[in-house]
Scaffold this motif. Structure first.
Motif, PDB file in Angstrom:
ATOM      1  N   GLY A   1       0.701  -2.705   4.377  1.00  0.00           N
ATOM      2  CA  GLY A   1      -0.344  -2.081   5.163  1.00  0.00           C
ATOM      3  C   GLY A   1      -0.791  -2.912   6.339  1.00  0.00           C
ATOM      4  N   ASP A   2      -0.070  -4.009   6.617  1.00  0.00           N
ATOM      5  CA  ASP A   2      -0.513  -4.936   7.661  1.00  0.00           C
ATOM      6  C   ASP A   2       0.538  -5.152   8.750  1.00  0.00           C
ATOM      7  OD1 ASP A   2       1.333  -6.285   6.116  1.00  0.00           O
ATOM      8  OD2 ASP A   2       0.175  -8.141   5.961  1.00  0.00           O
TER       9      ASP A   2
ATOM     10  N   ILE B   1      -0.831  10.845   7.799  1.00  0.00           N
ATOM     11  CA  ILE B   1      -1.061  11.442   6.480  1.00  0.00           C
ATOM     12  C   ILE B   1      -1.328  10.356   5.449  1.00  0.00           C
ATOM     13  CG2 ILE B   1      -0.006  12.789   4.624  1.00  0.00           C
ATOM     14  CD1 ILE B   1       1.597  14.240   6.869  1.00  0.00           C
ATOM     15  N   LEU B   2      -0.555   9.266   5.514  1.00  0.00           N
ATOM     16  CA  LEU B   2      -0.735   8.154   4.592  1.00  0.00           C
ATOM     17  C   LEU B   2      -2.112   7.524   4.761  1.00  0.00           C
ATOM     18  CD1 LEU B   2       0.809   6.484   2.443  1.00  0.00           C
ATOM     19  CD2 LEU B   2       1.510   4.948   4.287  1.00  0.00           C
TER      20      LEU B   2
ATOM     21  N   ARG C   1       0.828  -1.194   0.000  1.00  0.00           N
ATOM     22  CA  ARG C   1       0.000   0.000   0.000  1.00  0.00           C
ATOM     23  C   ARG C   1       0.872   1.257   0.000  1.00  0.00           C
ATOM     24  NH1 ARG C   1      -2.892  -3.277  -1.256  1.00  0.00           N
ATOM     25  NH2 ARG C   1      -4.902  -3.950  -0.428  1.00  0.00           N
ATOM     26  N   PRO C   2       0.574   2.256  -0.839  1.00  0.00           N
ATOM     27  CA  PRO C   2      -0.461   2.232  -1.872  1.00  0.00           C
ATOM     28  C   PRO C   2      -0.073   1.346  -3.050  1.00  0.00           C
ATOM     29  CG  PRO C   2       0.791   4.257  -2.021  1.00  0.00           C
ATOM     30  CD  PRO C   2       1.298   3.550  -0.798  1.00  0.00           C
TER      31      PRO C   2
ATOM     32  N   VAL D   1       1.256  16.248   2.821  1.00  0.00           N
ATOM     33  CA  VAL D   1       1.080  15.111   1.924  1.00  0.00           C
ATOM     34  C   VAL D   1       2.291  14.199   2.047  1.00  0.00           C
ATOM     35  CG1 VAL D   1      -0.342  16.378   0.263  1.00  0.00           C
ATOM     36  CG2 VAL D   1       2.151  16.307  -0.024  1.00  0.00           C
ATOM     37  N   ILE D   2       2.120  12.977   1.600  1.00  0.00           N
ATOM     38  CA  ILE D   2       3.210  12.010   1.569  1.00  0.00           C
ATOM     39  C   ILE D   2       3.466  11.622   0.122  1.00  0.00           C
ATOM     40  CG2 ILE D   2       3.779   9.573   2.018  1.00  0.00           C
ATOM     41  CD1 ILE D   2       4.304  11.316   4.398  1.00  0.00           C
TER      42      ILE D   2
END
Length: 409
Positions: free
Chosen positions: A340-341, A357-358, A116-117, A291-292
């Motif tokens: 993301g985990d 932010i993410l 992610r992303p 922002v990232i």
């Protein structure tokens, strides 16, 4: 010991099920204190498999290291694995058939479900096949501030770019350099890009670098960005260092008040024993537009006609993106994990800001993902000249920049 080019493939102790231990030469440009501590986590995790990480660090920046790496690969003397940034830097090598297809490894590890992303894995993908393993999310959009420097100057620690720029005269009166900036070409371009995102906004950045909008690049909206870059040039005029980490050291020691630099700078603060929120302050998006940037680092694996090396390459790729290694590496590097985990309870104040932010989805792509290497080189050259030559006006620099964007591929 068997050799394949300069990479070393050595038959050693059995790993079970007939597997053989293999030495892999891995090239990268991580040589500062914080970077070395981070890359050691990769080496430790790979060595734990019974294989051996053979470190091929190349001193200098990516701009110094990449031509050496590419020359070895195209010259038939490949390493086993090599660092590039997310984006198009290895595109021609992939198209030439010189990089290994990692799709089978990615599918076995369910990378599409955990990275992610998703744009990070997209940057590793060409014609539906995956050619690299993303290892972190690095963002340029940070201003690092020395709390002690502002205390000495008798001014509050700024909360945004406007307050920071306004404090410059007081800092100079106190004998403190307002802005630390090294002379590596990419550093000046980075400063401009960060100012663009903060002052003109993420949409303007994407339209210029991604949409190649030359009219916007030469228009009034970006004129204020070039004026801010001119101010930054004046603030950094006494910053006589070369490397980015030397500039970071100036902030750590209080010789300079701040530095516009990516989140990798955080690794240097950690090595120096400084605490985020106490000894130093971090302002994502210069405190203006938080922002990232979803850039960062990825590893590619050159094709090698050796079954043992090929098997070890797959194991290294899997280790790099494993949850445990992602946490250990990124906590030292100052970057964010690509998974993301994973659990990052140990994250410090600045990393938590980045994660927040993410999580909100406030992301932009990196310049490497939007412009070709040749176009970025022209942008780099322009800002090196601009920051080193005060006679070049903001208007002239903007005109030249708009011309580069109008001709970008």
């Amino acid at each position: 010991m068997k050799r394949a080019g300069l990479l070393m493939a050595a038959v050693a102790m059995p790993l079970g099920a007939g597997a053989l231990a293999t030495d892999l030469e891995v090239t990268h440009w991580w040589t500062s204190g914080g970077e070395a501590a981070a890359v050691a986590e990769f080496a430790k995790a790979f060595d734990a498999t019974g294989n051996k990480w053979v470190d091929g660090a190349i001193a200098g920046s990516g701009g110094t290291a990449r031509p050496i790496m590419i020359s070895r690969i195209t010259g038939g003397d490949p390493m086993a694995a090599t660092q590039f940034n997310h984006g198009r830097q290895a595109e021609e090598l992939v198209e030439a058939g010189l990089m290994r297809d990692l799709t089978d490894v990615a599918e076995a590890g369910n990378w599409k479900d955990v990275v992610r992303p998703s744009s990070l894995l997209d940057s590793c993908t060409l014609d539906g096949r995956i050619y690299c393993v993303p290892v972190n999310i690095h963002s340029q959009q940070w201003l690092w501030l020395s709390n002690a420097a502002f205390e000495k100057a008798g001014v509050p620690v700024p909360s945004n770019w406007e307050e920071y720029a306004a404090a410059a005269p007081k800092l100079q009166e106190a004998g403190i350099i307002p802005l630390a900036m090294g002379q590596q070409p990419w550093q000046t371009t980075l400063a401009f890009q960060v100012l663009l995102v903060a002052l003109a906004g993420p949409d303007a950045y994407t339209a210029v670098f991604g949409g190649k909008d030359a009219e916007l690049a030469g228009g009034e909206e970006l004129a204020k960005v070039f004026e801010a870059a001119s101010a930054a040039r004046d603030m950094a005029k006494d910053s006589n260092v070369q490397n980015w980490n030397d500039a970071t050291s100036m902030v750590i020691t209080g010789k300079a008040a701040g530095q516009i630099m990516g989140d990798w700078a955080q690794g240097e603060f950690q090595v120096a024993g400084q605490v985020a929120g106490e000894d130093y302050t971090c302002l994502p998006g210069l405190g203006v537009n938080e922002v990232i940037q979803t850039g960062g680092d990825a590893f590619y694996f050159p094709k090698v006609d050796d079954a043992e090396v090929t098997a070890a390459q797959a194991e290294l790729a899997s280790v790099m993106i494993s949850p445990e290694t992602q946490v250990a590496f990124n906590l030292k590097k100052g970057s964010l994990p690509v998974r993301g985990d994973v659990d990052l309870d140990a994250a410090n104040d600045c990393m938590k800001k980045g994660l927040d932010i993410l999580a909100k989805g406030n992301i932009i792509q990196a310049p490497d993902q939007l412009l070709s290497a040749d176009d970025l080189t022209q942008v780099n050259d322009l800002f090196v000249e601009f920051f080193n030559d005060p006679s070049i006006s903001a208007e002239t620099a903007q005109s030249r920049f708009a011309s580069i964007i109008s001709n970008a591929s």
